[in-house]
Design a protein around this motif. Structure first.
Motif, PDB file in Angstrom:
ATOM      1  N   LEU A 143       0.812  -1.217   0.000  1.00  0.00           N
ATOM      2  CA  LEU A 143       0.000   0.000   0.000  1.00  0.00           C
ATOM      3  C   LEU A 143       0.850   1.273   0.000  1.00  0.00           C
ATOM      4  N   VAL A 144       2.135   1.140   0.345  1.00  0.00           N
ATOM      5  CA  VAL A 144       3.005   2.314   0.445  1.00  0.00           C
ATOM      6  C   VAL A 144       3.097   3.084  -0.875  1.00  0.00           C
ATOM      7  N   PRO A 145       3.381   2.432  -2.034  1.00  0.00           N
ATOM      8  CA  PRO A 145       3.465   3.190  -3.290  1.00  0.00           C
ATOM      9  C   PRO A 145       2.173   3.936  -3.618  1.00  0.00           C
ATOM     10  N   LEU A 146       1.017   3.288  -3.420  1.00  0.00           N
ATOM     11  CA  LEU A 146      -0.268   3.939  -3.696  1.00  0.00           C
ATOM     12  C   LEU A 146      -0.479   5.127  -2.766  1.00  0.00           C
ATOM     13  N   MET A 147      -0.136   4.957  -1.500  1.00  0.00           N
ATOM     14  CA  MET A 147      -0.314   6.026  -0.508  1.00  0.00           C
ATOM     15  C   MET A 147       0.560   7.231  -0.850  1.00  0.00           C
ATOM     16  N   LEU A 148       1.822   6.991  -1.198  1.00  0.00           N
ATOM     17  CA  LEU A 148       2.735   8.082  -1.535  1.00  0.00           C
ATOM     18  C   LEU A 148       2.331   8.776  -2.824  1.00  0.00           C
ATOM     19  N   LEU A 149       1.852   7.990  -3.802  1.00  0.00           N
ATOM     20  CA  LEU A 149       1.423   8.556  -5.084  1.00  0.00           C
ATOM     21  C   LEU A 149       0.238   9.488  -4.892  1.00  0.00           C
ATOM     22  N   LEU A 150      -0.763   9.042  -4.138  1.00  0.00           N
ATOM     23  CA  LEU A 150      -1.947   9.867  -3.905  1.00  0.00           C
ATOM     24  C   LEU A 150      -1.616  11.069  -3.037  1.00  0.00           C
ATOM     25  N   ASP A 151      -0.676  10.908  -2.110  1.00  0.00           N
ATOM     26  CA  ASP A 151      -0.261  12.010  -1.250  1.00  0.00           C
ATOM     27  C   ASP A 151       0.429  13.090  -2.069  1.00  0.00           C
ATOM     28  N   ARG A 152       1.293  12.670  -3.006  1.00  0.00           N
ATOM     29  CA  ARG A 152       1.993  13.628  -3.877  1.00  0.00           C
ATOM     30  C   ARG A 152       0.999  14.372  -4.764  1.00  0.00           C
ATOM     31  N   LYS A 153       0.003  13.632  -5.247  1.00  0.00           N
ATOM     32  CA  LYS A 153      -1.024  14.241  -6.107  1.00  0.00           C
ATOM     33  C   LYS A 153      -1.847  15.259  -5.325  1.00  0.00           C
TER      34      LYS A 153
END
Length: 317
Positions: free
Chosen positions: A51-61
């Motif tokens: 879940l880390v990559p998805l969480m970081l991607l959405l956070d950056r967005k």
């Protein structure tokens, strides 16, 4: 709503239900080599990492768009961590009971008994002063009859595994109510991450205290662990989030309840589990009982005993 998008959403949700249904098979296979706490500890740890990559991607967005102070608080890691700690504790209880129950019962029966949370949630909602509609009452009766046919033995008793799964269903119901409460106050992906981490940590503590963790056992259970962690937690959760964007809540709930059917199919194909005619009838009644609460509400008209669909639609679970 675009019909093509609706079709795509339905397909994604059906794939999610397929993955979660076969996850019951993977969980049962994993018990052949390692203990339930060890299995949950490792698979939830893998799920958190996925879940880390998805969480970081959405956070950056999210950082690229202006936000109000309330929206900033909602995206806060601290807020998500506090909520995740509470939901993770309940998740640990539900996942533990489910995993232990799978030692003593079949994957199909475990899925159907666990699925009773769909019926239990409205009744627990009474303690939160939520209204109980007629659909929930009818669904509960059908589900209880189905449970009797599926799980009760000739001496009118539930097996040890079925009892674990049934008690676990109440924790899954409480978990849904907590998610419903916290999801409006924090980011759902971060909430999911922290609750999964909490569940993994608690499972590791329990595993070190009550089980023997060996590399040999972990290597033999590698495939079920990878499926239960990365595929079931990471991939399926992502598919669910994407799929529900363009799906009606009722449609999504009905499709997701198909995970119980896929668990029975997976148990038959992979584990040679057979239910028998009585068990099949029980499963059908339970599935019907799970679906009815998600349908447009029925109500009794004054002076007319017939059941008619309510024009108000469904309530959010």
């Amino acid at each position: 709503m675009n019909k093509q998008k609706q079709l795509q959403s339905s397909l994604l949700l059906l794939i999610t239900a397929f993955i979660w249904g076969f996850a019951f098979v993977a969980q049962r296979q994993g018990m052949e080599h390692i203990g339930p706490f060890t299995f949950n500890a490792v698979r939830f740890a893998l799920g958190a990492l996925s879940l880390v990559p998805l969480m970081l991607l959405l956070d950056r967005k999210a950082r690229r768009t202006p936000r109000s102070p309330s929206a900033e608080s909602k995206l806060s890691y601290r807020t998500a961590a506090r909520s995740g700690l509470i939901t993770g504790l309940v998740l640990f209880c539900g996942a533990t009971l489910q995993q232990i129950g799978l030692v003593y019962t079949t994957a199909g029966k475990a899925a159907f008994v666990t699925g009773l949370y769909i019926v239990i949630v409205p009744f627990l909602g009474l303690f939160l002063k939520q209204r109980l509609n007629l659909n929930s009452g009818i669904g509960a009766v059908l589900a209880l009859i189905g449970l009797y046919l599926l799980c009760m033995t000739n001496d009118l008793s539930l097996s040890k595994g079925d009892i674990y799964e049934l008690v676990g269903a109440f924790f899954w119901s409480a978990h849904i109510l907590l998610i419903d409460h916290f999801s409006s106050k924090t980011d759902v992906i971060k909430l999911s991450f922290f609750q999964v981490v909490t569940c993994s940590v608690l499972s590791f503590i329990a595993a070190f205290g009550s089980e023997t963790i060996s590399l040999d056992g972990l290597s033999q259970a590698l495939v079920p662990i990878l499926f239960g962690g990365i595929v079931s937690v990471g991939i399926a959760y992502t598919l669910q989030v994407v799929g529900q964007k363009n799906a009606q809540p009722t449609q999504a709930a009905i499709i997701m309840s198909m995970e119980t059917v896929f668990a029975v199919i997976g148990g038959y194909l992979i584990l040679d589990e057979l239910l028998g005619m009585r068990g099949i009838v029980g499963c059908l009644l339970m599935l019907t009982g799970m679906i009815i609460p998600q349908l447009p509400q029925f109500k009794l008209l004054r002076g007319d005993s017939r059941l008619t669909p309510s024009k108000t639609g469904t309530e959010s679970r």
